[in-house]
Design a protein around this motif. Structure first.
Motif, PDB file in Angstrom:
ATOM      1  N   ARG A 143       0.837  -1.213   0.000  1.00  0.00           N
ATOM      2  CA  ARG A 143       0.000   0.000   0.000  1.00  0.00           C
ATOM      3  C   ARG A 143       0.864   1.253   0.000  1.00  0.00           C
ATOM      4  O   ARG A 143       0.618   2.197  -0.752  1.00  0.00           O
ATOM      5  CB  ARG A 143      -0.922  -0.041   1.228  1.00  0.00           C
ATOM      6  N   TRP A 144       1.892   1.280   0.860  1.00  0.00           N
ATOM      7  CA  TRP A 144       2.776   2.452   0.913  1.00  0.00           C
ATOM      8  C   TRP A 144       3.561   2.626  -0.384  1.00  0.00           C
ATOM      9  O   TRP A 144       3.760   3.748  -0.846  1.00  0.00           O
ATOM     10  CB  TRP A 144       3.715   2.339   2.113  1.00  0.00           C
ATOM     11  N   GLN A 200       1.224   4.103  -2.846  1.00  0.00           N
ATOM     12  CA  GLN A 200       0.865   5.495  -2.551  1.00  0.00           C
ATOM     13  C   GLN A 200       2.035   6.471  -2.703  1.00  0.00           C
ATOM     14  O   GLN A 200       1.846   7.607  -3.145  1.00  0.00           O
ATOM     15  CB  GLN A 200       0.299   5.594  -1.123  1.00  0.00           C
ATOM     16  N   TYR A 201       3.250   6.021  -2.333  1.00  0.00           N
ATOM     17  CA  TYR A 201       4.381   6.958  -2.256  1.00  0.00           C
ATOM     18  C   TYR A 201       5.626   6.516  -3.028  1.00  0.00           C
ATOM     19  O   TYR A 201       6.617   7.241  -3.052  1.00  0.00           O
ATOM     20  CB  TYR A 201       4.775   7.183  -0.785  1.00  0.00           C
ATOM     21  N   THR A 209      10.312   5.638  -0.881  1.00  0.00           N
ATOM     22  CA  THR A 209       9.739   6.251   0.329  1.00  0.00           C
ATOM     23  C   THR A 209       9.210   5.182   1.280  1.00  0.00           C
ATOM     24  O   THR A 209       9.384   5.277   2.505  1.00  0.00           O
ATOM     25  CB  THR A 209       8.613   7.238  -0.049  1.00  0.00           C
ATOM     26  N   ALA A 210       8.558   4.147   0.711  1.00  0.00           N
ATOM     27  CA  ALA A 210       8.040   3.050   1.548  1.00  0.00           C
ATOM     28  C   ALA A 210       9.174   2.366   2.296  1.00  0.00           C
ATOM     29  O   ALA A 210       9.056   2.071   3.490  1.00  0.00           O
ATOM     30  CB  ALA A 210       7.292   2.039   0.676  1.00  0.00           C
ATOM     31  N   MET A 233      10.497   4.550   5.056  1.00  0.00           N
ATOM     32  CA  MET A 233       9.533   4.604   6.158  1.00  0.00           C
ATOM     33  C   MET A 233       9.612   3.336   7.008  1.00  0.00           C
ATOM     34  O   MET A 233       9.642   3.408   8.244  1.00  0.00           O
ATOM     35  CB  MET A 233       8.123   4.784   5.584  1.00  0.00           C
ATOM     36  N   CYS A 234       9.634   2.188   6.353  1.00  0.00           N
ATOM     37  CA  CYS A 234       9.717   0.913   7.084  1.00  0.00           C
ATOM     38  C   CYS A 234      10.982   0.853   7.931  1.00  0.00           C
ATOM     39  O   CYS A 234      10.959   0.405   9.085  1.00  0.00           O
ATOM     40  CB  CYS A 234       9.698  -0.263   6.100  1.00  0.00           C
ATOM     41  N   VAL A 255       0.085   7.780   8.161  1.00  0.00           N
ATOM     42  CA  VAL A 255       0.699   8.141   6.879  1.00  0.00           C
ATOM     43  C   VAL A 255      -0.141   7.633   5.716  1.00  0.00           C
ATOM     44  O   VAL A 255       0.286   7.696   4.577  1.00  0.00           O
ATOM     45  CB  VAL A 255       2.136   7.560   6.772  1.00  0.00           C
ATOM     46  N   ASP A 256      -1.341   7.124   6.014  1.00  0.00           N
ATOM     47  CA  ASP A 256      -2.148   6.541   4.951  1.00  0.00           C
ATOM     48  C   ASP A 256      -2.861   7.631   4.151  1.00  0.00           C
ATOM     49  O   ASP A 256      -3.548   8.492   4.716  1.00  0.00           O
ATOM     50  CB  ASP A 256      -3.183   5.577   5.537  1.00  0.00           C
ATOM     51  N   HIS A 257      -2.713   7.571   2.849  1.00  0.00           N
ATOM     52  CA  HIS A 257      -3.262   8.604   1.961  1.00  0.00           C
ATOM     53  C   HIS A 257      -4.789   8.674   2.047  1.00  0.00           C
ATOM     54  O   HIS A 257      -5.369   9.759   2.030  1.00  0.00           O
ATOM     55  CB  HIS A 257      -2.817   8.326   0.519  1.00  0.00           C
ATOM     56  N   PHE A 308       6.668  12.265   7.240  1.00  0.00           N
ATOM     57  CA  PHE A 308       7.030  10.855   7.337  1.00  0.00           C
ATOM     58  C   PHE A 308       8.000  10.664   8.513  1.00  0.00           C
ATOM     59  O   PHE A 308       8.746  11.586   8.861  1.00  0.00           O
ATOM     60  CB  PHE A 308       7.688  10.376   6.036  1.00  0.00           C
TER      61      PHE A 308
END
Length: 445
Positions: free
Chosen positions: A157-158, A161-162, A166-167, A170-171, A384-386, A427
């Motif tokens: 999903r991330w 979305q990004y 970026t995912a 973030m992780c 952070v979910d769009h 983020f």
């Protein structure tokens, strides 16, 4: 009455079980266990490290353990193996022999000879044979999911979305230990004075590069400081502090904080009003209302009132168009605070996100009627979910033509992060704070 004593690893195992069985938040349980078992000093630090570390890395640890487990084991045994393997793989200062000894002793105490033998055998096999390589996983999204212990659906999903980069950032950022930050009560002191006072207490303090009234603690728990007791600081994340800036507060205004507990944003708003106007805080739970009022009292803030009620019914208590500013820091999935609450990523689902967006829209719609013409409504979340963030505010604007985007006010250091002039997505990798979303809209005059 003396407290029951447990060693650190026994307490950690019990804590991991409680999180798994009851879906309790690890951060709340941790403080409870530290008090319950009288764990102090370095032991409290070790309990925090091995509990959070094991939770943060659960998927990775299960991947490492898989080749060594020939049959299904009881949940407590798996948690003991995870706990022990976490220490062997990620902690340098504890020798393997001590980890193995503790694990076997705990297995004997909780189970029987067969279980303690199996635990000993698995951990010695890991020592002998080494761990499976994450490079064996060919699919990049699956590899990222396992390597950073984030569910596959969330990573996908991330990335969608990004973008993958970026995912991944973030992780990885979610695995880092959070830095404790605090907001200085500028009505009563200065950042410099508080930093000096804390330094004399043995804390290592750094001014925030993001929020002018914030400090970071590089050593020591600020909640145990004299500065905290005396109402000179409030423990709050830097990202969260930006919401008070977004409200563009002017003296004498009446401001509504719709989902207020534990009161960090409420008290920040009151501080920015500098003894003028008023702040009205709402929260569903009576015990949380007490928390908000206690915080206000500790900080010496008199113009704060709080009520236990559902914000979706706020119109039944307050007159139409009676507030100059409204903050809706809405219920959300919490995917921005995984550093502090790692267990969230294992229990939330896509279904939760869809349901939460409906709650967010209901609160916003109710708040809309309470805002004066030309007033500002700020919508924020710690996710952070769009869909929950930009998706929610875009849906609200589409159904409320009497509202329009409004230039978002943020600390100067964050100007470059603002998108479309009225929205900000922070983020966890940006500056080390929580993942956070803030948007500003205005009711047309």
């Amino acid at each position: 009455m003396s407290k029951e004593k447990k060693n650190v690893r026994e307490a950690a195992l019990e804590l991991l079980e409680a999180v798994e069985k009851n879906q309790s938040y690890s951060n709340l349980l941790l403080n409870h266990f530290i008090e319950k078992y009288g764990i102090r000093g370095p032991d409290a630090g070790l309990l925090t490290e091995i509990t959070y570390g094991t939770l943060q890395r659960k998927q990775t640890l299960d991947f490492f353990l898989a080749p060594f487990l020939q049959k299904k084991v009881e949940p407590w045994v798996r948690n003991l193996l995870r706990l022990s393997l976490y220490q062997m793989v990620y902690l340098d200062k504890i020798p393997d022999r001590a980890i193995l000894f503790e694990a076997v002793e705990l297995a004997k105490k909780r189970g029987h000879r067969g279980i303690s033998g199996m635990v000993n055998g698995v951990l010695r096999s890991v020592q002998r044979r080494g761990l499976p390589s994450l490079k064996e996983i060919q699919d990049p999204l699956e590899r990222l999911s396992v390597a950073t212990s984030h569910p596959r659906w969330l990573v996908e999903r991330w990335a969608e979305q990004y973008g993958y980069k970026t995912a991944k950032e973030m992780c990885e950022a979610n695995l880092a230990a959070p830095v404790q930050t605090a907001r200085v009560n500028m009505n009563r002191t200065t950042v410099e004075e508080v930093a000096k006072m804390l330094g004399q207490e043995g804390f290592k303090i750094q001014p925030s590069p993001v929020v002018p009234e914030a400090i970071r603690s590089l050593k020591g728990n600020l909640a145990r400081s004299a500065a905290f007791r005396e109402g000179l600081i409030t423990i709050q994340d830097e990202s969260s502090m930006c919401t008070a800036y977004a409200l563009d507060i002017q003296k004498g205004q009446h401001i509504l904080d719709c989902c207020a507990a534990p009161g960090g944003k409420t008290t920040h708003i009151a501080e920015k009003l500098q003894g003028t106007g008023s702040v009205t805080a709402l929260d569903l739970h009576e015990h949380k209302i007490k928390l908000i009022l206690d915080n206000a009292k500790r900080l010496g803030l008199s113009r704060v009132e709080a009520f236990a009620m559902d914000s979706r019914k706020a119109g039944s208590r307050f007159a139409k168009e009676s507030f100059d500013r409204i903050l809706v820091d809405a219920p959300c999935s919490g995917f921005g605070v995984l550093k502090r609450k790692p267990d969230i990523k294992y229990v939330k689902s896509l279904k939760d996100i869809h349901a939460l967006q409906q709650v967010q829209l209901s609160i916003l719609s109710e708040a809309a009627g309470l805002l004066k013409p030309n007033g500002i409504l700020v919508f924020s979340t710690c996710t952070v979910d769009h869909e929950e963030n930009a998706g929610t505010i875009e849906t609200f604007l589409a159904h409320h033509p009497d509202f329009e985007p409004c230039a978002l006010q943020v600390p100067e250091a964050l100007h470059s992060y603002v998108a479309d002039y009225y929205r900000l997505q922070i983020f966890p990798q940006d500056f080390g704070g929580d993942g956070f979303f803030i948007s500003s809209i205005r009711k047309k005059a």
